[in-house]
Design a protein around this motif. Structure first.
Motif, PDB file in Angstrom:
ATOM      1  N   ALA A   5     -12.634 -13.009 -23.219  1.00 56.93           N
ATOM      2  CA  ALA A   5     -13.669 -13.998 -22.882  1.00 56.93           C
ATOM      3  C   ALA A   5     -13.392 -14.622 -21.512  1.00 56.93           C
ATOM      4  CB  ALA A   5     -13.734 -15.071 -23.963  1.00 56.93           C
ATOM      5  N   ASP A   6     -12.116 -14.952 -21.253  1.00 59.11           N
ATOM      6  CA  ASP A   6     -11.763 -15.527 -19.951  1.00 59.11           C
ATOM      7  C   ASP A   6     -12.015 -14.525 -18.827  1.00 59.11           C
ATOM      8  OD1 ASP A   6     -11.065 -17.881 -21.134  1.00 59.11           O
ATOM      9  OD2 ASP A   6      -8.903 -17.468 -21.158  1.00 59.11           O
ATOM     10  N   TRP A   7     -11.646 -13.263 -19.069  1.00 61.44           N
ATOM     11  CA  TRP A   7     -11.790 -12.264 -18.010  1.00 61.44           C
ATOM     12  C   TRP A   7     -13.261 -11.889 -17.794  1.00 61.44           C
ATOM     13  CZ3 TRP A   7      -7.105  -8.524 -19.180  1.00 61.44           C
ATOM     14  CH2 TRP A   7      -5.914  -9.208 -18.908  1.00 61.44           C
ATOM     15  N   ASN A   8     -14.069 -11.959 -18.824  1.00 60.62           N
ATOM     16  CA  ASN A   8     -15.514 -11.756 -18.635  1.00 60.62           C
ATOM     17  C   ASN A   8     -16.096 -12.857 -17.763  1.00 60.62           C
ATOM     18  OD1 ASN A   8     -16.541  -9.354 -19.825  1.00 60.62           O
ATOM     19  ND2 ASN A   8     -16.083 -10.177 -21.852  1.00 60.62           N
ATOM     20  N   SER A   9     -15.597 -14.093 -17.964  1.00 64.38           N
ATOM     21  CA  SER A   9     -16.049 -15.199 -17.115  1.00 64.38           C
ATOM     22  C   SER A   9     -15.638 -14.962 -15.664  1.00 64.38           C
ATOM     23  CB  SER A   9     -15.470 -16.523 -17.626  1.00 64.38           C
ATOM     24  OG  SER A   9     -15.926 -16.796 -18.930  1.00 64.38           O
ATOM     25  N   SER A  10     -14.412 -14.471 -15.480  1.00 62.17           N
ATOM     26  CA  SER A  10     -13.951 -14.176 -14.121  1.00 62.17           C
ATOM     27  C   SER A  10     -14.783 -13.061 -13.490  1.00 62.17           C
ATOM     28  CB  SER A  10     -12.468 -13.775 -14.153  1.00 62.17           C
ATOM     29  OG  SER A  10     -11.671 -14.837 -14.625  1.00 62.17           O
ATOM     30  N   LEU A  11     -15.140 -12.044 -14.301  1.00 64.00           N
ATOM     31  CA  LEU A  11     -15.978 -10.958 -13.785  1.00 64.00           C
ATOM     32  C   LEU A  11     -17.357 -11.481 -13.379  1.00 64.00           C
ATOM     33  CD1 LEU A  11     -16.630  -7.993 -13.239  1.00 64.00           C
ATOM     34  CD2 LEU A  11     -17.150  -7.738 -15.692  1.00 64.00           C
ATOM     35  N   ASP A  12     -17.892 -12.389 -14.183  1.00 68.44           N
ATOM     36  CA  ASP A  12     -19.197 -12.964 -13.845  1.00 68.44           C
ATOM     37  C   ASP A  12     -19.117 -13.747 -12.536  1.00 68.44           C
ATOM     38  OD1 ASP A  12     -22.006 -13.617 -14.666  1.00 68.44           O
ATOM     39  OD2 ASP A  12     -21.180 -15.654 -14.672  1.00 68.44           O
ATOM     40  N   ARG A  31     -22.406 -13.109  -1.004  1.00 70.82           N
ATOM     41  CA  ARG A  31     -21.691 -12.581   0.149  1.00 70.82           C
ATOM     42  C   ARG A  31     -20.401 -13.342   0.450  1.00 70.82           C
ATOM     43  NH1 ARG A  31     -24.853  -8.908   2.770  1.00 70.82           N
ATOM     44  NH2 ARG A  31     -27.098  -8.952   2.266  1.00 70.82           N
ATOM     45  N   GLN A  32     -19.800 -13.896  -0.636  1.00 69.63           N
ATOM     46  CA  GLN A  32     -18.514 -14.579  -0.474  1.00 69.63           C
ATOM     47  C   GLN A  32     -17.375 -13.753  -1.099  1.00 69.63           C
ATOM     48  OE1 GLN A  32     -18.735 -18.577  -1.928  1.00 69.63           O
ATOM     49  NE2 GLN A  32     -20.473 -19.128  -0.621  1.00 69.63           N
ATOM     50  N   GLY A  33     -17.715 -12.627  -1.702  1.00 70.84           N
ATOM     51  CA  GLY A  33     -16.729 -11.739  -2.306  1.00 70.84           C
ATOM     52  C   GLY A  33     -17.057 -10.315  -1.957  1.00 70.84           C
ATOM     53  N   SER A  34     -16.127  -9.432  -2.279  1.00 73.60           N
ATOM     54  CA  SER A  34     -16.292  -8.024  -1.951  1.00 73.60           C
ATOM     55  C   SER A  34     -16.489  -7.194  -3.212  1.00 73.60           C
ATOM     56  CB  SER A  34     -15.065  -7.515  -1.193  1.00 73.60           C
ATOM     57  OG  SER A  34     -13.929  -7.541  -2.042  1.00 73.60           O
ATOM     58  N   GLY A  35     -16.924  -5.945  -3.006  1.00 76.41           N
ATOM     59  CA  GLY A  35     -17.056  -5.016  -4.127  1.00 76.41           C
ATOM     60  C   GLY A  35     -15.715  -4.695  -4.752  1.00 76.41           C
ATOM     61  N   LEU A  36     -14.644  -4.770  -3.957  1.00 75.15           N
ATOM     62  CA  LEU A  36     -13.308  -4.523  -4.491  1.00 75.15           C
ATOM     63  C   LEU A  36     -12.942  -5.562  -5.549  1.00 75.15           C
ATOM     64  CD1 LEU A  36     -10.651  -2.942  -4.450  1.00 75.15           C
ATOM     65  CD2 LEU A  36      -9.906  -4.420  -2.552  1.00 75.15           C
ATOM     66  N   ASP A  37     -13.285  -6.825  -5.267  1.00 71.71           N
ATOM     67  CA  ASP A  37     -13.003  -7.875  -6.242  1.00 71.71           C
ATOM     68  C   ASP A  37     -13.719  -7.611  -7.567  1.00 71.71           C
ATOM     69  OD1 ASP A  37     -11.446  -9.141  -4.408  1.00 71.71           O
ATOM     70  OD2 ASP A  37     -13.004 -10.560  -3.775  1.00 71.71           O
ATOM     71  N   VAL A  38     -14.968  -7.177  -7.468  1.00 69.16           N
ATOM     72  CA  VAL A  38     -15.737  -6.884  -8.680  1.00 69.16           C
ATOM     73  C   VAL A  38     -15.127  -5.711  -9.427  1.00 69.16           C
ATOM     74  CG1 VAL A  38     -17.981  -6.165  -9.573  1.00 69.16           C
ATOM     75  CG2 VAL A  38     -17.861  -7.834  -7.723  1.00 69.16           C
ATOM     76  N   ALA A  39     -14.725  -4.658  -8.711  1.00 70.44           N
ATOM     77  CA  ALA A  39     -14.145  -3.473  -9.352  1.00 70.44           C
ATOM     78  C   ALA A  39     -12.835  -3.827 -10.052  1.00 70.44           C
ATOM     79  CB  ALA A  39     -13.923  -2.377  -8.313  1.00 70.44           C
ATOM     80  N   GLN A  40     -12.028  -4.652  -9.399  1.00 71.93           N
ATOM     81  CA  GLN A  40     -10.765  -5.055 -10.021  1.00 71.93           C
ATOM     82  C   GLN A  40     -11.007  -5.874 -11.276  1.00 71.93           C
ATOM     83  OE1 GLN A  40      -8.985  -7.076  -6.722  1.00 71.93           O
ATOM     84  NE2 GLN A  40      -8.039  -5.209  -5.867  1.00 71.93           N
ATOM     85  N   ALA A  41     -11.968  -6.787 -11.214  1.00 66.21           N
ATOM     86  CA  ALA A  41     -12.277  -7.605 -12.393  1.00 66.21           C
ATOM     87  C   ALA A  41     -12.839  -6.754 -13.525  1.00 66.21           C
ATOM     88  CB  ALA A  41     -13.260  -8.705 -12.010  1.00 66.21           C
ATOM     89  N   GLU A  42     -13.676  -5.767 -13.175  1.00 65.96           N
ATOM     90  CA  GLU A  42     -14.231  -4.882 -14.199  1.00 65.96           C
ATOM     91  C   GLU A  42     -13.135  -4.040 -14.864  1.00 65.96           C
ATOM     92  OE1 GLU A  42     -17.228  -2.606 -12.278  1.00 65.96           O
ATOM     93  OE2 GLU A  42     -18.824  -4.068 -12.712  1.00 65.96           O
ATOM     94  N   GLY A  43     -12.200  -3.548 -14.054  1.00 66.11           N
ATOM     95  CA  GLY A  43     -11.091  -2.772 -14.621  1.00 66.11           C
ATOM     96  C   GLY A  43     -10.265  -3.590 -15.598  1.00 66.11           C
ATOM     97  N   GLN A  44     -10.055  -4.850 -15.233  1.00 65.55           N
ATOM     98  CA  GLN A  44      -9.296  -5.734 -16.113  1.00 65.55           C
ATOM     99  C   GLN A  44     -10.026  -5.973 -17.424  1.00 65.55           C
ATOM    100  OE1 GLN A  44      -8.731  -9.820 -14.715  1.00 65.55           O
ATOM    101  NE2 GLN A  44      -6.541  -9.619 -15.113  1.00 65.55           N
ATOM    102  N   VAL A  45     -11.340  -6.182 -17.356  1.00 65.22           N
ATOM    103  CA  VAL A  45     -12.143  -6.411 -18.556  1.00 65.22           C
ATOM    104  C   VAL A  45     -12.152  -5.169 -19.444  1.00 65.22           C
ATOM    105  CG1 VAL A  45     -14.497  -6.770 -19.394  1.00 65.22           C
ATOM    106  CG2 VAL A  45     -13.569  -8.234 -17.595  1.00 65.22           C
ATOM    107  N   ARG A  46     -12.315  -3.986 -18.832  1.00 63.52           N
ATOM    108  CA  ARG A  46     -12.373  -2.761 -19.631  1.00 63.52           C
ATOM    109  C   ARG A  46     -11.037  -2.501 -20.339  1.00 63.52           C
ATOM    110  NH1 ARG A  46     -16.584  -4.295 -19.122  1.00 63.52           N
ATOM    111  NH2 ARG A  46     -18.198  -3.532 -17.713  1.00 63.52           N
TER     112      ARG A  46
END
Length: 484
Positions: free
Chosen positions: A203-210, A219-234
């Motif tokens: 639940a915490d990591w889904n919030s971080s992914l959101d 435009r304050q974050g990168s696609g890399l940040d999203v990919a890393q957060a998604e990997g952690q959630v999965r």
């Protein structure tokens, strides 16, 4: 009267061919490494309700003692061994049988005439034959063996020792069941709490992914940040599926040991970190194992039974003396059966001396001697296994406390790192990768803390079983009563 006195003397005067039994000394050191010099008596004197203070676990153990099928089989094996002992013991006593019969018979005239030495004259008035009835009442002594050389006595002793051994086996099964239920309960609690931890973390990591996705849209974050957060959630989602499977499997294992569906009114479970269980158990001396461990006592009983088998095999080389007797009454009329001179009797003593049997008697003796040697080795091995189990328990008792303290400090450090990494990430001083690494470290530290606590409690339960705990008669009765 003298005959009966002589018979009783023959029955009780049998010698014994059993070899002198010397139980081997325990092949282990006199004390356990790591045990304190002034420890109180072994934990075998601690009842399982005192050992396991968790109310839910106590209820499960009580149910298992009543319903577990392996324990039920062990109890039935005791009954079977008791019956086998009665069979062997009964062979030492005379077997008396009483019977009564009535026979109706017709003899033709030709046969009757032949029995009189000639033919009866033919014609009118010649007898057509003889027809009569006969009543018989007998009491018989059937092949009673006078056990002069102790063969039957040795067989009876072997059966008695094996009966006592199965009783010790039942106690051993009871102790093992108590420890197994405790261990299965700990596994179930670990799986449940780790699943809850995974759900909370996900639940915490889904919030971080959101948040990462919104920052990218702004435009304050990168696609890399999203990919890393998604990997952690999965990864957390994969852990969640595995955790659900572990909870189901642990529950199934616990239900199998209990031997019945788990009631809905069980007391609420306690957290692993706060579970009430003794973890610092006194072990006493290694010699205490000989009296506290039922499996060691069972191995000793088997050793004594095998020694008696040698005596029976030796006695088989000597003559066997048997008695067969009959006393009864025979009459053509039932009302005269027990009157007059209608009684009859027979007395048949016999002696049998083996002369040639193709070596089967020597083979039986050699087999009995080899089995005795095997029983000696198994007895010594049972002691060595018990010593090793207790030594492992002592090692756990002395080290888990320090390991838990260090792991708690590591968890505190991981939590502090997550807090600091979050602040630095929000301030733009660190990247998203540093924060994710800190979060994964904390997650792993919390998982390790739960697993280590389960290992500590499981080690204590194993030491309790290794010391022969939980077998007091009062505790057994209380467990059965509580389960009803």
């Amino acid at each position: 009267m003298r005959k009966f006195a002589l018979l009783a003397l023959l029955m009780t005067g049998a010698c014994s061919m059993n070899p002198r039994l010397e139980v081997p000394a325990a092949p282990v050191p006199p004390t356990f490494a790591g045990a304190q010099d002034m420890e109180p008596p072994s934990a075998a004197a601690i009842g399982w309700r005192e050992m396991f203070g968790d109310a839910r676990l106590q209820r499960l153990i009580a149910l298992g003692l009543e319903n577990n099928r392996d324990l039920r089989v062990a109890t039935l094996n005791v009954e079977a061994a008791r019956s086998q002992f009665r069979v062997a013991r009964g062979a030492q006593f005379p077997q008396l049988d009483a019977n009564g019969s009535y026979t109706r018979q017709r003899t033709p005239s030709s046969t009757a005439a032949a029995g009189l030495g000639g033919a009866l004259p033919g014609g009118v008035g010649a007898p057509a034959g003889f027809e009569f009835g006969q009543f018989t009442a007998n009491a018989a002594l059937t092949s009673f063996e006078i056990d002069l050389f102790g063969r039957l006595r040795s067989q009876s002793q072997a059966a008695f020792e094996r009966y006592l051994g199965t009783e010790e086996g039942r106690r051993s099964a009871r102790i093992a069941l108590i420890a197994s239920i405790a261990d299965a309960y700990l596994n179930e609690r670990l799986a449940t709490e780790q699943l809850a931890l995974t759900e909370h973390t996900l639940a915490d990591w889904n919030s971080s992914l959101d948040i990462a996705r919104r920052l990218r849209e702004a435009r304050q974050g990168s696609g890399l940040d999203v990919a890393q957060a998604e990997g952690q959630v999965r990864q957390a989602e994969a852990d969640l599926a595995g955790g659900r499977r572990a909870v189901a499997e642990a529950g199934n294992a616990l239900q199998l040991l209990v031997g019945a569906p788990l009631p809905a009114d069980l007391p609420a479970p306690a957290d692993l970190m706060a579970m009430d269980m003794l973890t610092h158990l006194p072990v006493g001396l290694s010699s205490d194992l000989l009296t506290n461990r039922p499996d060691i006592r069972q191995a000793e009983r088997e050793l004594r039974a095998s020694n008696a088998d040698v005596g029976a095999a030796r006695a088989a080389f000597f003559p066997r003396i048997s008695l067969t007797g009959l006393f009864g009454f025979t009459s053509l009329a039932f009302d005269k059966l027990f009157k007059g001179d209608n009684h009859n009797w027979s007395f048949t003593p016999s002696i049998t001396q083996p002369i040639f049997n193709g070596g089967s008697l020597r083979g039986s003796l050699k087999l009995a001697e080899v089995r005795t040697s095997i029983a000696v080795a198994q007895y010594e091995q049972a002691i060595q296994v018990a010593f090793r189990e207790v030594s492992d328990g002592i090692a756990g008792r002395e080290t888990f406390g320090m390991q838990l303290a260090s792991q708690r400090q590591a968890l505190d450090a991981a939590r502090k790192r997550v807090s600091l990494s979050t602040l630095r990430y929000k301030a733009g001083l660190d990247g998203r990768l540093d924060l994710l690494d800190a979060q994964r470290t904390e997650y792993a530290a919390r998982q390790a803390m739960l697993n280590l606590r389960r290992q500590e409690l499981s080690s204590a339960a194993g030491l309790y079983r290794a010391l022969g705990g939980g077998d007091a008669a009062a505790e057994i009765e209380a467990a059965v009563s509580a389960g009803k």
